[in-house]
Design a protein around this motif. Structure first.
Motif, mmCIF file in Angstrom:
data_model
loop_
_atom_site.group_PDB
_atom_site.id
_atom_site.type_symbol
_atom_site.label_atom_id
_atom_site.label_comp_id
_atom_site.label_asym_id
_atom_site.label_seq_id
_atom_site.Cartn_x
_atom_site.Cartn_y
_atom_site.Cartn_z
ATOM 1 N N GLN A 1 -22.950 19.663 -16.707
ATOM 2 C CA GLN A 1 -24.163 19.138 -17.313
ATOM 3 C C GLN A 1 -24.620 17.871 -16.587
ATOM 4 O OE1 GLN A 1 -24.132 19.611 -21.508
ATOM 5 N NE2 GLN A 1 -21.927 19.612 -21.620
ATOM 6 N N LEU B 1 -33.339 6.754 -22.178
ATOM 7 C CA LEU B 1 -31.910 6.866 -21.874
ATOM 8 C C LEU B 1 -31.468 5.837 -20.835
ATOM 9 C CD1 LEU B 1 -31.777 10.749 -21.673
ATOM 10 C CD2 LEU B 1 -30.441 9.375 -23.271
ATOM 11 N N GLU C 1 -27.513 16.438 -16.011
ATOM 12 C CA GLU C 1 -28.517 15.554 -16.635
ATOM 13 C C GLU C 1 -27.871 14.698 -17.713
ATOM 14 O OE1 GLU C 1 -28.912 18.902 -16.807
ATOM 15 O OE2 GLU C 1 -30.571 19.395 -15.459
ATOM 16 N N LEU C 2 -27.046 15.335 -18.526
ATOM 17 C CA LEU C 2 -26.402 14.601 -19.613
ATOM 18 C C LEU C 2 -25.376 13.611 -19.057
ATOM 19 C CD1 LEU C 2 -26.462 14.464 -22.679
ATOM 20 C CD2 LEU C 2 -24.540 16.039 -22.719
ATOM 21 N N ARG D 1 -36.158 10.195 -20.441
ATOM 22 C CA ARG D 1 -35.264 9.600 -19.431
ATOM 23 C C ARG D 1 -35.375 8.079 -19.421
ATOM 24 N NH1 ARG D 1 -32.869 12.532 -15.505
ATOM 25 N NH2 ARG D 1 -33.334 11.010 -13.881
ATOM 26 N N GLN E 1 -23.980 19.948 -29.232
ATOM 27 C CA GLN E 1 -23.449 18.916 -28.345
ATOM 28 C C GLN E 1 -24.205 17.599 -28.510
ATOM 29 O OE1 GLN E 1 -22.119 19.231 -24.084
ATOM 30 N NE2 GLN E 1 -24.294 18.824 -23.864
ATOM 31 N N PRO F 1 -30.991 17.961 -22.714
ATOM 32 C CA PRO F 1 -31.881 18.060 -21.555
ATOM 33 C C PRO F 1 -32.586 19.412 -21.530
ATOM 34 C CG PRO F 1 -29.601 17.592 -20.903
ATOM 35 C CD PRO F 1 -29.581 18.001 -22.328
ATOM 36 N N GLN F 2 -33.698 19.438 -20.836
ATOM 37 C CA GLN F 2 -34.415 20.705 -20.704
ATOM 38 C C GLN F 2 -33.505 21.728 -20.037
ATOM 39 O OE1 GLN F 2 -38.408 20.031 -19.427
ATOM 40 N NE2 GLN F 2 -38.703 22.136 -18.822
ATOM 41 N N LEU G 1 -32.554 5.816 -17.691
ATOM 42 C CA LEU G 1 -32.484 6.425 -16.362
ATOM 43 C C LEU G 1 -33.699 6.084 -15.508
ATOM 44 C CD1 LEU G 1 -31.137 9.938 -17.412
ATOM 45 C CD2 LEU G 1 -29.867 8.089 -16.337
ATOM 46 N N ARG H 1 -32.012 24.376 -17.855
ATOM 47 C CA ARG H 1 -32.241 24.926 -16.530
ATOM 48 C C ARG H 1 -31.292 26.084 -16.349
ATOM 49 N NH1 ARG H 1 -32.470 19.362 -13.140
ATOM 50 N NH2 ARG H 1 -34.156 18.429 -14.293
ATOM 51 N N GLU I 1 -25.449 12.083 -16.268
ATOM 52 C CA GLU I 1 -26.176 10.935 -15.726
ATOM 53 C C GLU I 1 -26.573 9.995 -16.860
ATOM 54 O OE1 GLU I 1 -29.917 11.903 -14.009
ATOM 55 O OE2 GLU I 1 -29.953 10.132 -12.730
ATOM 56 N N ALA I 2 -27.050 10.585 -17.956
ATOM 57 C CA ALA I 2 -27.478 9.772 -19.095
ATOM 58 C C ALA I 2 -26.301 9.021 -19.716
ATOM 59 C CB ALA I 2 -28.150 10.653 -20.143
ATOM 60 N N LYS I 3 -25.108 9.614 -19.632
ATOM 61 C CA LYS I 3 -23.933 8.979 -20.227
ATOM 62 C C LYS I 3 -23.287 7.977 -19.277
ATOM 63 C CE LYS I 3 -23.717 11.265 -24.192
ATOM 64 N NZ LYS I 3 -23.858 10.627 -25.493
ATOM 65 N N ILE J 1 -27.371 7.703 -28.981
ATOM 66 C CA ILE J 1 -28.427 8.650 -28.620
ATOM 67 C C ILE J 1 -27.811 10.004 -28.282
ATOM 68 C CG2 ILE J 1 -30.355 9.152 -27.070
ATOM 69 C CD1 ILE J 1 -30.597 6.213 -26.470
ATOM 70 N N TYR K 1 -28.684 13.669 -26.675
ATOM 71 C CA TYR K 1 -29.698 14.130 -25.720
ATOM 72 C C TYR K 1 -29.502 15.609 -25.432
ATOM 73 C CZ TYR K 1 -32.093 14.326 -21.109
ATOM 74 O OH TYR K 1 -32.889 14.638 -20.033
#
Lengths: 278, 265
Positions: free
Chosen positions: B155, A53, B157-158, A50, A152, A81-82, A55, A84, B160-162, A77, A79
């Motif tokens: 998504q 990235l 988390e993604l 994070r 993705q 994510p883990q 964040l 969930r 947010e990262a973008k 980048i 990414y």
């Protein structure tokens, strides 16, 4: 190091809620390296990603990605994510799921050009998951979802892949498939990979180096350099033995396998469903 | 039955509201925030009765209160660890205030029934204009944020990262849900906004996989249920809201228990 590093941390401290997850950490990762990111639960594997990235900021020291401070929305980048267990019964097709992430930060109505569609199908094909484009997410097994997410992450030809626990909830066979696909594509395209995992052994044949996190510290190097009793004893903050047997490495604390314990602890409940392949 | 203006007005109003409710509800169901929509309608009840008490139009109170509550909910974000409980407490508090306002303003009682259970057959031209404006505002807002909304929903988390501003998106979305709820409450009443907002959208999500086909189906089901409900009510003299709620439930359960070919591959 002859090449400029893709990722460099220089005496960096990254804190969350006042707790320093990484403290005074320095390391540099060269282009094209396949790095296995390991460490006990809460060691900061997700936090590191994070931070890369953009964040989570480094509170002290510097943290650089492609030679610049991390910033959100870096298209170079990819990414993952883990995973969930959200939205379990969502009937969104694989294609639409990936499409949502393409330019998903722009305002207005969603749209999918023919070129985007081709790119998605091409990438799904590259990870051996072409059939997932038309299948709804709710009917995919854990392994299929991870491959969808991997595809993705590869969209837009990133130069750096941050894969957060992509093996979670997968059985041994699917774990090998995912590692193999990442390894192959990373080599073909010269992508730098940070691949976090609970257990070192599955990654042994694939990784160039290991980045071991623990106790707010980090150790980067080859497996032989890092996975040693002195280094890991510091990172786990307890006396660690490293036992090598039959091509496997066991990280033991007082006679117990710490990685396996962490793994069992994490997955003792909520098993993902597998094997819809009739 | 179309020789009566009130029937035509009811069809127009129900049609506008059903489209807005079906489309908005689709995203509400996708985000798993249906309970928030339910709570907004109850908060709107307090707003409407409160507005009546101080001499304002109930619709203004309804829109104002739901809008403020929707924005507040969005801004609170994930800070409320257990949102269902917090929303539930606010929901009952809002209903309580609504009853308190009624207690002080007893002549409002007939309008209160209309607010709670809807009164589509009493819709006039002014109301149709108001509903059109509400509906247009809702759909325009939704069109502006739809792409990042879907990304943030599927998504987070993604997204947010973008660089997607998650909280802002969530706040704008709940604000537009508030507008849709206010419009929807005029047709089926605050207690039954689920019938038009959640039932058709949830059924559509179970029937088709695509986004656009899902949105169109959700809107179409909502319109069909609303119009058929009015028609049945006209011929049976049953309350319109009951007929719409019944159709909504029938369609939803038919979709939910539809046999699927999920193990065919």
């Amino acid at each position: 190091m002859t090449q400029h590093p893709i990722i460099s941390l220089d005496h960096a401290t990254v804190a969350i809620g006042g707790r320093a997850v990484l403290r005074d950490v320095s390391f540099a990762i060269a282009p094209g390296e396949f790095i296995g990111v390991l460490g006990p639960n809460g060691a900061g594997k997700t936090t590191l990603m994070r931070a890369l990235l953009g964040l989570v900021p480094a509170s002290v020291g510097t943290l650089r990605v492609f030679g610049a401070p991390p910033a959100r929305g870096n298209a170079a980048i990819g990414y993952l994510p883990q995973l969930r267990t959200v939205l379990p019964d969502l009937r969104v097709r694989g294609l639409d799921y990936i499409a949502s992430s393409l330019h998903g930060e722009r305002w207005g109505l969603p749209s999918l050009s023919a070129a985007d569609r081709d790119a998605i199908e091409h990438t799904l094909d590259a990870v051996g998951a072409a059939d997932l484009a038309r299948r709804p997410l709710s009917e995919m097994s854990g392994g299929e979802r991870q491959r969808l997410l991997l595809a993705q992450a590869l969209m837009g030809n990133p130069k750096l892949l941050l894969l957060d626990e992509p093996l979670i909830s997968l059985d041994a066979r699917h774990q090998e498939v995912v590692i193999g696909v990442v390894r192959r594509i990373a080599r073909e395209r010269g992508i730098t990979v940070l691949f976090s995992a609970h257990e070192l052994n599955q990654l042994l044949g694939a990784i160039d180096k290991v980045l071991y996190l623990g106790n707010s510290h980090a150790a980067l190097g080859t497996v032989d350099e890092v996975v040693t009793a002195p280094v890991l004893s510091t990172l786990y903050d307890t006396e660690i033995e490293v036992v090598r047997a039959a091509g496997h490495i066991f990280v033991m604390s007082r006679g117990r396998d710490v990685e396996r314990d962490a793994h069992m602890h994490d997955h003792g409940h909520g098993h993902e469903h597998h094997g819809h392949h009739h | 039955m179309f020789q009566y203006d009130f029937v035509i007005n009811a069809f127009i109003a129900a049609g506008i509201v059903a489209v807005v409710s079906g489309v908005t509800g689709y995203f509400l169901v996708m985000r798993g925030q249906t309970f928030a929509g339910h709570a907004l309608s109850h908060i709107g009840f307090a707003g409407a009765t409160g507005a009546g008490l101080i001499g304002l139009s109930p619709l203004a109170g309804l829109v104002g209160f739901t809008l403020i509550a929707g924005i507040a909910m969005g801004m609170m974000g994930e800070r409320l660890a257990n949102r269902d409980v917090a929303i539930g407490v606010v929901l009952s508090l809002a209903l309580g205030f609504g009853i308190l306002f009624l207690y002080y303003y007893t002549s409002f009682a007939t309008q209160a029934t209309a607010l709670l259970f809807g009164n589509v057959l009493a819709v006039d031209l002014a109301m149709i204009k108001a509903l059109s404006a509400l509906g247009a505002a809702t759909l325009v807002l939704l069109a502006l944020i739809m792409r990042p909304l879907i990304f943030a929903t599927l998504q987070p988390e993604l997204a947010e990262a973008k660089g997607v501003p998650l909280r802002f998106i969530s706040t704008v979305f709940l604000a537009l849900v508030a507008l849709a709820v206010a419009a929807c409450a005029q047709i089926v009443g605050v207690l039954m906004v689920f019938a038009l907002m959640v039932g058709p959208a949830a059924a559509a999500q179970r029937l088709v996989n695509g986004l656009w086909s899902g949105l169109v189906l959700a809107a179409a089901l909502a319109v069909a249920e609303a119009w058929l409900g009015i028609t049945i009510a006209y011929h049976t003299d049953w309350p319109v809201s009951f007929c719409i709620a019944l159709l909504s439930a029938l369609v939803y359960f038919a979709a939910a228990f539809r046999p699927t070919a999920r193990h065919a591959h």
